[in-house]
Design a protein around this motif. Structure first.
Motif, PDB file in Angstrom:
ATOM      1  N   CYS A  49       0.701  -1.463  -0.155  1.00 40.25           N
ATOM      2  CA  CYS A  49       0.334   0.284   0.167  1.00 40.25           C
ATOM      3  C   CYS A  49       1.432   1.273  -0.240  1.00 40.25           C
ATOM      4  O   CYS A  49       1.732   1.212   0.148  1.00 40.25           O
ATOM      5  CB  CYS A  49      -0.401   0.318   1.042  1.00 40.25           C
TER       6      CYS A  49
ATOM      7  N   ALA B 104       2.297   3.721   2.280  1.00 40.40           N
ATOM      8  CA  ALA B 104       2.750   3.132   3.420  1.00 40.40           C
ATOM      9  C   ALA B 104       4.678   1.636   2.624  1.00 40.40           C
ATOM     10  O   ALA B 104       5.198   2.349   3.660  1.00 40.40           O
ATOM     11  CB  ALA B 104       2.102   2.324   4.549  1.00 40.40           C
TER      12      ALA B 104
ATOM     13  N   HIS C  65      -0.191  -6.635   1.678  1.00 37.06           N
ATOM     14  CA  HIS C  65      -1.485  -6.605   1.727  1.00 37.06           C
ATOM     15  C   HIS C  65      -1.820  -7.990   1.523  1.00 37.06           C
ATOM     16  O   HIS C  65      -2.041  -7.559   0.005  1.00 37.06           O
ATOM     17  CB  HIS C  65      -2.467  -5.562   1.620  1.00 37.06           C
TER      18      HIS C  65
ATOM     19  N   CYS D 175      -0.485  -2.648   9.486  1.00 38.60           N
ATOM     20  CA  CYS D 175      -0.018  -1.488   8.692  1.00 38.60           C
ATOM     21  C   CYS D 175      -1.011   0.061   9.101  1.00 38.60           C
ATOM     22  O   CYS D 175      -1.310   0.184   9.823  1.00 38.60           O
ATOM     23  CB  CYS D 175      -0.218  -2.122   7.119  1.00 38.60           C
TER      24      CYS D 175
ATOM     25  N   CYS E 258      -1.273   2.131   7.675  1.00 41.01           N
ATOM     26  CA  CYS E 258      -2.843   2.633   6.376  1.00 41.01           C
ATOM     27  C   CYS E 258      -4.002   2.365   7.463  1.00 41.01           C
ATOM     28  O   CYS E 258      -4.808   3.227   6.748  1.00 41.01           O
ATOM     29  CB  CYS E 258      -2.137   2.040   5.138  1.00 41.01           C
TER      30      CYS E 258
ATOM     31  N   ARG F 272      -5.646  -0.675   6.866  1.00 39.04           N
ATOM     32  CA  ARG F 272      -6.617  -1.353   6.474  1.00 39.04           C
ATOM     33  C   ARG F 272      -6.485  -3.024   6.943  1.00 39.04           C
ATOM     34  O   ARG F 272      -5.257  -3.308   7.052  1.00 39.04           O
ATOM     35  CB  ARG F 272      -6.479  -1.848   5.109  1.00 39.04           C
TER      36      ARG F 272
END
Ligand SMILES: [Zn+2]
Length: 448
Positions: free
Chosen positions: A274, A276, A281, A326, A328, A330
């Motif tokens: 992603c 990051a 993922h 993570c 982010c 998610r």
């Protein structure tokens, strides 16, 4: 403006015309990617149970294999319960191709994908239409993590441009929808790279997409030419190992982070970085992944009903992330990295560069009776071709090898064909598809 129209008008119109629901699926996937990990896992378990029941009821291969292993879909109460089920290897897939197709589908009407897989083993995969659409949506979602937006033009650094396979229809589709600019990595010269650079300067693609070694080669030659004004929104590197030193040069030249993506033709997207860029993922909406102690990844396809792959050993080694989250936000689980495919570029006596990944893919698919292939370029005029063959290999296969070598490298190049029992993985789990002992100097000249 054109990008906006393309995203909001052309893509929906074309999806409706083709009766594809992938844009609806994309909306769902963009929303659910932020669900908590427990919600994601619960959804996976529900999807897994449906897939196992379907496979048990309609796929002869699984009925037999699971009876022999004394396992049954109704015994699965958690994702971990799947571990009792037998593993499916590439050899199983080649041997039992017909028995792996669900009796609920007419094999002749299914989409057929021919692939050399992630380890150079040619395979035939059947996929049903809803699964194709769902997987397309998953891929668009993760490609958008790179900074690109659907509707923006894409530049592809790739062997065998796809649109050429579909004639006029493919050409029109590319003109109206994908608007892709291609650099053919099966036939690279300094002039073609310069032309491509000119094209991407003019068209300003939102995304540059390709194999790690091709993106690196492109970045090196642009760097040498002093081109530093190409600024895509994202770069996606796929299908092979992206080394840190390659990533550094690509990011320096294009001024944007590289998004590393991992997948295989058999199940499509498996994992992607992603924004990051701290691990990949897993595409939990389409596959359930297991990383056993030896690291050899097993995937279960949760969407393709036509030819369900359950505990399928992809052939790549994966390093798990140790369960960290993570930043982010998610809920899709992370893996640290993939030890996947590795290949050198080769160079022809005429000075053309050829992507080793694309080259071995072509050889594996075009030579009848190939089970696996590795190409070693010993010198400009000598190749060593290592091949694992099966019962289908014979004189026709040998003639095809000679024909391909002549076609790709020219008439003066000789080759030794070595039939071997196996092409071993490196200790790290990497597969070296293509090794060149001569291209390195040439590549250095391009980047120095
Ligand atoms: Zn993330």
């Amino acid at each position: 403006m054109l990008d906006f129209l393309n995203r909001n008008l052309m893509h929906p119109l074309m999806a409706r015309r083709e009766r594809s629901r992938h844009l609806d699926y994309l909306r769902v996937l963009e929303r659910t990617q932020y669900d908590q990990p427990a919600v994601v896992r619960a959804r996976q378990l529900a999807a897994l149970k449906v897939q196992l029941r379907h496979a048990h009821a309609t796929v002869p291969y699984y009925r037999t294999a699971w009876r022999a292993a004394a396992v049954h879909p109704e015994d699965v109460r958690s994702l971990a319960d799947l571990e009792a089920f037998p593993v499916v290897t590439k050899a199983d897939l080649r041997r039992h191709e017909r028995d792996l197709i669900s009796s609920a589908y007419d094999a002749a009407k299914l989409r057929l994908k021919r692939t050399s897989g992630s380890t150079g083993v040619p395979l035939n995969i059947r996929i049903d239409e809803p699964a194709v659409q769902w997987k397309t949506a998953c891929t668009i979602r993760s490609d958008q993590w790179s900074g690109w937006r659907l509707g923006q033009r894409v530049a592809k650094v790739w062997g065998n441009p796809e649109y050429r396979q579909f004639g006029l229809k493919g050409w029109l589709r590319n003109l109206l929808l994908d608007r892709a600019v291609y650099l053919d990595t099966l036939d690279l010269t300094a002039d073609r790279i310069a032309e491509f650079a000119k094209a991407i300067r003019r068209h300003r693609p939102g995304l540059i997409f390709g194999h790690a070694h091709s993106l690196y080669l492109l970045a090196c030659s642009l760097k040498k030419a002093g081109v530093d004004d190409i600024r895509p929104n994202g770069i996606v590197s796929t299908a092979m190992i992206l080394h840190d030193w390659q990533r550094a040069v690509i990011e320096q030249v294009f001024g944007v982070p590289v998004t590393n993506r991992y997948g295989c033709e058999e199940v499509s997207l498996i994992a992607s970085e992603c924004e990051a860029h701290h691990g990949l993922h897993l595409n939990a909406d389409s596959v359930h992944a297991e990383v056993p102690k030896d690291g050899r990844l097993l995937v279960t396809d949760l969407t393709n009903r036509a030819m369900p792959l359950i505990r399928y050993q992809v052939g790549d080694v994966v390093v798990p992330s140790g369960g960290r989250d993570c930043r982010c936000g998610r809920g899709l689980p992370l893996i640290e990295r993939v030890e996947g495919r590795e290949a050198d570029y080769v160079i022809t006596p005429a000075g053309r560069l050829i992507s080793g990944i694309s080259l071995t893919e072509n050889f594996a698919l075009l030579i009848p009776g190939t089970a696996q292939v590795q190409i070693v370029q010993e010198s400009l005029s000598h190749l060593r071709i290592r091949m694992v063959s099966d019962a289908g290999f014979g004189d026709a296969g040998r003639r095809k090898v000679a024909g391909l070598v002549r076609e790709v490298f020219g008439p003066g190049v000789r080759f030794d064909l070595e039939l071997v029992d196996a092409i071993p993985q490196e200790p790290s789990g990497k597969y070296r598809f293509c090794i060149s002992h001569v291209a390195r100097d040439h590549l250095q000249a391009l980047s120095a």
